[in-house]
Design an enzyme around this catalytic site. Sequence first.
Site, PDB file in Angstrom:
ATOM      1  N   CYS A 134       0.893  -1.222  -0.189  1.00  0.00           N
ATOM      2  CA  CYS A 134      -0.049  -0.083  -0.122  1.00  0.00           C
ATOM      3  C   CYS A 134       0.780   1.370  -0.170  1.00  0.00           C
ATOM      4  CB  CYS A 134      -0.892  -0.221   1.071  1.00  0.00           C
ATOM      5  SG  CYS A 134      -2.522   0.847   1.109  1.00  0.00           S
ATOM      6  N   HIS A 135       0.861   2.040   0.780  1.00  0.00           N
ATOM      7  CA  HIS A 135       1.788   3.321   1.246  1.00  0.00           C
ATOM      8  C   HIS A 135       3.069   2.810   1.768  1.00  0.00           C
ATOM      9  CE1 HIS A 135      -2.423   5.143   0.720  1.00  0.00           C
ATOM     10  NE2 HIS A 135      -1.575   6.424   0.318  1.00  0.00           N
TER      11      HIS A 135
END
Lengths: 185, 185
Positions: free
Chosen positions: A115-116
């Site tokens: 994800c991030h």
Amino acid sequence: MMADTLNDSNVAIFLAQRGTEEPEFTEPKQAVEDAGASVDVLGTETGEVETVNSDLEPGGSYEIEKTFSEVSSDDYDGLVVPGGTVGADTLRLDDDAVSFIREFAEATKPMGVICHGPWTLVEADVVEGRTLTSYPSLETDIRNAGGEWVDEEVVVDEGMVTSRNPDDLPAFCEKVIEEIDEGQH
Amino acid sequence: MMADTLNDSNVAIFLAQRGTEEPEFTEPKQAVEDAGASVDVLGTETGEVETVNSDLEPGGSYEIEKTFSEVSSDDYDGLVVPGGTVGADTLRLDDDAVSFIREFAEATKPMGVICHGPWTLVEADVVEGRTLTSYPSLETDIRNAGGEWVDEEVVVDEGMVTSRNPDDLPAFCEKVIEEIDEGQH
């Protein structure tokens, strides 16, 4: 997957002081534990911290067991870095967390970053020439850091496993276990 | 500052669907309005959205008055892009928001971008050769995009005003008004 696949493995999972995405922390942790690994939760300061759901809703409360500054990456066979926009943005500011990741990447030891989370790979300057995925907002940052960004559920490049978001967790966890089982590349 | 300094100016301020940092939205908006400007709040969809404080605490509720897709950057004399980790990360995924910023930067029209807001400048690919500041976690992303990153309260480069965090808002707002008053560079 055999329950004892990772019986001799020590896995580190990062937990930010705030803003880590709940399922990206809990699901990979459970998956590697179910596969037999011993897991340490690492952070900037020990103690209880709260996660988030969908970045802004409250998650659960979990304990950071050891600090980045008191451990050595040499003591771990695998690494998991969860996302959460604020969580990953917080982790990349910790120099010891970033050094840990750099050492893992330079040794091509197995890691899963979702994800991030890949902002921490950009910060560690280990993206050049690697193929990876992430939450879509990181595409430009990853390309600017010299990485090849692709939009796939899960990508494996020399032990570096990346995924885009919580929906990818089943595929992500499976590959993370496979890569830790394979060991250093 | 004269109350009528910006009497003939139309200013756009961006508001993300979620995660915009409350004071980085409200304070520059109030400051340019107090200086006489007419302000439009632009976003991806019209309607009420909520801001945050310190990234994860609830803020207030504010109205997005016009969408990025229905306006032209030609109709505005100044632009403000607030931060908030999730807010800026959300704005950079809107192609119309990014185009608006690119048009503003390419025309060297005055803009103020604070905290995590400069991720939108990276996304618009307008950072190359410019000197700017931001929240510290963006330093590497800005350098990788070709920008010169400095750690200062407020930086002005050809009409592009940047600051690091909410504590810098007084200096930021003053420079934003000055630059909009000066007009296109």
